[in-house]
Write a protein that holds these residues in place. Structure first.
Motif, PDB file in Angstrom:
ATOM      1  N   UNK A  34      -0.251   1.960  -1.253  1.00 17.30           N
ATOM      2  CA  UNK A  34       0.260   2.662  -0.068  1.00 17.30           C
ATOM      3  C   UNK A  34      -0.072   1.904   1.214  1.00 17.30           C
ATOM      4  N   UNK A  35      -1.296   1.400   1.320  1.00 16.21           N
ATOM      5  CA  UNK A  35      -1.722   0.689   2.528  1.00 16.21           C
ATOM      6  C   UNK A  35      -0.937  -0.606   2.699  1.00 16.21           C
ATOM      7  N   UNK A  36      -0.831  -1.388   1.637  1.00 13.99           N
ATOM      8  CA  UNK A  36      -0.083  -2.642   1.724  1.00 13.99           C
ATOM      9  C   UNK A  36       1.391  -2.365   2.007  1.00 13.99           C
ATOM     10  N   UNK A  37       1.948  -1.359   1.335  1.00  8.28           N
ATOM     11  CA  UNK A  37       3.364  -1.043   1.499  1.00  8.28           C
ATOM     12  C   UNK A  37       3.729  -0.657   2.924  1.00  8.28           C
ATOM     13  N   UNK A  38       2.955   0.234   3.516  1.00  5.48           N
ATOM     14  CA  UNK A  38       3.303   0.658   4.876  1.00  5.48           C
ATOM     15  C   UNK A  38       3.056  -0.454   5.896  1.00  5.48           C
ATOM     16  N   UNK A  39       2.106  -1.355   5.619  1.00  5.18           N
ATOM     17  CA  UNK A  39       1.872  -2.476   6.524  1.00  5.18           C
ATOM     18  C   UNK A  39       3.025  -3.470   6.451  1.00  5.18           C
ATOM     19  N   UNK A  40       3.525  -3.714   5.246  1.00  4.75           N
ATOM     20  CA  UNK A  40       4.700  -4.579   5.097  1.00  4.75           C
ATOM     21  C   UNK A  40       5.886  -3.997   5.867  1.00  4.75           C
ATOM     22  N   UNK A  55     -15.107   2.085  -6.605  1.00  2.00           N
ATOM     23  CA  UNK A  55     -16.056   2.642  -5.663  1.00  2.00           C
ATOM     24  C   UNK A  55     -15.549   2.701  -4.239  1.00  2.00           C
ATOM     25  N   UNK A  56     -14.323   2.207  -4.010  1.00  2.00           N
ATOM     26  CA  UNK A  56     -13.789   2.216  -2.648  1.00  2.00           C
ATOM     27  C   UNK A  56     -12.380   2.784  -2.582  1.00  2.00           C
ATOM     28  N   UNK A  57     -11.431   2.139  -3.280  1.00  2.00           N
ATOM     29  CA  UNK A  57     -10.041   2.572  -3.201  1.00  2.00           C
ATOM     30  C   UNK A  57      -9.384   2.561  -4.574  1.00  2.00           C
ATOM     31  N   UNK A  58      -8.535   3.549  -4.817  1.00  2.00           N
ATOM     32  CA  UNK A  58      -7.736   3.555  -6.037  1.00  2.00           C
ATOM     33  C   UNK A  58      -6.589   2.567  -5.881  1.00  2.00           C
ATOM     34  N   UNK A  59      -5.999   2.180  -6.990  1.00  2.00           N
ATOM     35  CA  UNK A  59      -4.876   1.242  -6.925  1.00  2.00           C
ATOM     36  C   UNK A  59      -3.690   1.846  -6.178  1.00  2.00           C
ATOM     37  N   UNK A  60      -3.499   3.163  -6.294  1.00  2.00           N
ATOM     38  CA  UNK A  60      -2.404   3.808  -5.561  1.00  2.00           C
ATOM     39  C   UNK A  60      -2.652   3.750  -4.050  1.00  2.00           C
ATOM     40  N   UNK A  61      -3.891   3.979  -3.631  1.00  2.00           N
ATOM     41  CA  UNK A  61      -4.206   3.893  -2.204  1.00  2.00           C
ATOM     42  C   UNK A  61      -3.956   2.485  -1.672  1.00  2.00           C
ATOM     43  N   UNK A  62      -4.297   1.488  -2.471  1.00  2.00           N
ATOM     44  CA  UNK A  62      -4.069   0.100  -2.066  1.00  2.00           C
ATOM     45  C   UNK A  62      -2.572  -0.173  -1.940  1.00  2.00           C
ATOM     46  N   UNK A  81     -10.961  -8.930   2.038  1.00  2.00           N
ATOM     47  CA  UNK A  81     -10.917  -7.939   3.112  1.00  2.00           C
ATOM     48  C   UNK A  81     -12.286  -7.767   3.756  1.00  2.00           C
ATOM     49  N   UNK A  82     -13.283  -8.529   3.273  1.00  2.00           N
ATOM     50  CA  UNK A  82     -14.643  -8.421   3.794  1.00  2.00           C
ATOM     51  C   UNK A  82     -14.728  -9.103   5.168  1.00  2.00           C
ATOM     52  N   UNK A  83     -14.408  -8.371   6.193  1.00  2.00           N
ATOM     53  CA  UNK A  83     -14.266  -8.934   7.530  1.00  2.00           C
ATOM     54  C   UNK A  83     -15.599  -9.058   8.267  1.00  2.00           C
ATOM     55  N   UNK A  84     -16.583  -8.310   7.861  1.00  2.00           N
ATOM     56  CA  UNK A  84     -17.895  -8.369   8.511  1.00  2.00           C
ATOM     57  C   UNK A  84     -18.970  -8.470   7.447  1.00  2.00           C
ATOM     58  N   UNK A 107     -15.419   1.319   5.319  1.00  2.00           N
ATOM     59  CA  UNK A 107     -14.352   0.813   6.170  1.00  2.00           C
ATOM     60  C   UNK A 107     -13.350  -0.019   5.381  1.00  2.00           C
ATOM     61  N   UNK A 108     -13.365   0.117   4.055  1.00  2.00           N
ATOM     62  CA  UNK A 108     -12.523  -0.734   3.206  1.00  2.00           C
ATOM     63  C   UNK A 108     -11.032  -0.525   3.460  1.00  2.00           C
ATOM     64  N   UNK A 109     -10.628   0.708   3.703  1.00  2.00           N
ATOM     65  CA  UNK A 109      -9.197   0.963   3.904  1.00  2.00           C
ATOM     66  C   UNK A 109      -8.689   0.309   5.186  1.00  2.00           C
ATOM     67  N   UNK A 110      -9.443   0.463   6.258  1.00  2.00           N
ATOM     68  CA  UNK A 110      -9.018  -0.153   7.518  1.00  2.00           C
ATOM     69  C   UNK A 110      -9.117  -1.673   7.438  1.00  2.00           C
ATOM     70  N   UNK A 111     -10.117  -2.174   6.718  1.00  2.00           N
ATOM     71  CA  UNK A 111     -10.245  -3.620   6.549  1.00  2.00           C
ATOM     72  C   UNK A 111      -9.089  -4.189   5.733  1.00  2.00           C
ATOM     73  N   UNK A 112      -8.676  -3.459   4.703  1.00  2.00           N
ATOM     74  CA  UNK A 112      -7.525  -3.892   3.910  1.00  2.00           C
ATOM     75  C   UNK A 112      -6.276  -3.959   4.783  1.00  2.00           C
ATOM     76  N   UNK A 113      -6.052  -2.901   5.561  1.00  2.00           N
ATOM     77  CA  UNK A 113      -4.865  -2.874   6.417  1.00  2.00           C
ATOM     78  C   UNK A 113      -4.889  -4.021   7.435  1.00  2.00           C
ATOM     79  N   UNK A 114      -6.054  -4.276   8.012  1.00  2.00           N
ATOM     80  CA  UNK A 114      -6.173  -5.355   8.993  1.00  2.00           C
ATOM     81  C   UNK A 114      -5.927  -6.718   8.359  1.00  2.00           C
ATOM     82  N   UNK A 115      -6.405  -6.899   7.145  1.00  2.00           N
ATOM     83  CA  UNK A 115      -6.210  -8.176   6.445  1.00  2.00           C
ATOM     84  C   UNK A 115      -4.742  -8.416   6.148  1.00  2.00           C
ATOM     85  N   UNK A 116      -4.070  -7.397   5.633  1.00  2.00           N
ATOM     86  CA  UNK A 116      -2.639  -7.527   5.345  1.00  2.00           C
ATOM     87  C   UNK A 116      -1.851  -7.728   6.637  1.00  2.00           C
TER      88      UNK A 116
END
Length: 379
Positions: A22-28, A13-20, A343-346, A356-365
């Motif tokens: 990608x977000x973790x990879x570029x943050x690393x 309901x929020x992000x596909x595994x591929x999107x996750x 990733x539940x920041x608020x 805001x799940x994608x931005x929250x994931x990126x911020x957490x990583x």
């Protein structure tokens, strides 16, 4: 860090595994630009399984015209990997999204799934990975079996294709006409549940309500599955009712066991074996995994635990990044997970938080990696 492996489930309901990935990879890469990033998006048998396999190991899509949930003509696809292995997700022709607003597991069929299996076998595939998840059906896999040549008869010796509401009418099963092209083809069915075929923890009582069944229908569907089990045992000599996973996808797990001699395996184990995970993680500094919510159910062998158990054997740390953290998870640390981050920041309701799940994931990583760069306690 020189090598990182990223292997999450989707956050439904929020992000596909591929999107996750990608977000973790570029943050690393922001903090470790020379790091070797190995991404393995995961789906446990439901919608998206084919795309995840193709992304992870390569291959091609094959499109085919088959029957949909109400025997209508639809176009679906499966994947071919490693030249002779097909990946089929039953949700592509018998999934809940296909019947939105007209759900009725008394009438829906898995017939199209059987057609896809036949098509893959005719394409030279000797191994079929079948994803059981996200179904709108409760026919015990009889529709798929009928498409494969298995015959079902009522007490008037009339042949018919059963659906959930007519399982009770099966008087005889004849598998002598099953397509010869399936000889020598092995079928592995992916499921992420261990429910049995019928009863209080079976397919109908647990899953049929989300497919549109009311209380009366649930009881009728359950009775139908019980009857199907009895006929399978009587005519085929196969005991399927209490096998863990038999209740997957409207008891299609049971049907695949009975009619195709399939092997039922937890979806994550099939994924890990297919991508050669044990070899893939050699020399990895850390593994990032995750799922939408981690709780006591996760300990039964879903993605995070499946990954952690394999990683523990090689002494590789595992970080789980999840949407929410539930209760009863202490045992997960003994299985190889080193730390868990939400990733539940608020404090927001899901419908707001998901936006805001994608931005929250990126911020957490990002926060986690900032901490990893501190080298606390080192000279």
């Amino acid at each position: 860090m020189k090598k990182v492996v990223i292997i999450p489930d989707s956050f439904k309901g929020t992000m596909s595994s591929k999107e996750i990935c990608d977000i973790i990879g570029r943050t690393v890469k922001k903090y470790y630009p020379d790091c070797n990033i190995v991404s393995v998006p995961v789906a446990d048998g439901g919608e998206g399984s084919v795309d995840c396999f193709l992304t992870a190991v390569g291959g091609k899509k094959v499109y085919v015209d088959v029957k949909g949930p109400y025997f209508e003509n639809i176009r679906a696809y499966y994947g071919i990997i490693d030249q002779d292995t097909a990946v089929i997700e039953m949700a592509s022709c018998a999934g809940l999204p296909l019947v939105e607003g007209r759900e009725n597991p008394m009438k829906t069929t898995t017939y199209g799934v059987g057609q896809m299996i036949l098509h893959a076998a005719s394409n030279g595939c000797k191994k079929i990975i079948l994803g059981l998840g996200g179904s709108c059906t409760n026919d015990g896999g009889t529709g798929a079996a009928a498409a494969l040549g298995v015959k079902f008869f009522n007490d008037k010796n009339e042949e018919f294709v059963p659906v959930g509401g007519t399982l009770k009418d099966i008087a005889k099963i004849d598998i002598s006409g099953k397509a010869n092209i399936l000889d020598g083809v092995s079928i592995t069915a992916m499921c992420d549940i261990d429910n049995v075929m019928y009863g209080s923890s079976g397919a109908a009582f647990v899953f049929a309500p989300q497919k549109g069944a009311d209380e009366k229908m649930v009881k009728e569907l359950d009775n139908g599955l019980m009857h199907l089990s009895d006929v399978i045992e009587s005519d085929l000599g196969v005991h399927v009712s209490n096998v863990p996973g038999a209740g997957a996808a409207g008891a299609m797990g049971a049907g695949m066991l009975a009619f195709c001699n399939a092997e039922l395996k937890m979806g994550i184990q099939v994924v890990l074996d297919t991508v050669n995970f044990d070899k893939l993680i050699e020399d990895a500094d850390v593994i990032f995994t995750g799922e939408g919510k981690i709780d006591g159910q996760s300990l039964r062998g879903k993605v995070v635990v499946g990954v952690a158990r394999r990683a523990k054997k090689q002494g590789i740390p595992v970080v789980a990044i999840v949407g929410d953290i539930g209760d009863d998870i202490d045992g997960i640390y003994d299985m190889g997970v080193n730390s868990i981050f939400s990733i539940n920041r608020v404090a927001l309701p899901f419908e707001q938080a998901r936006k805001r799940s994608k931005s929250d994931l990126e911020s957490t990583v990002d926060s986690l990696l900032r901490f990893s760069k501190l080298n606390i306690g080192q000279d």
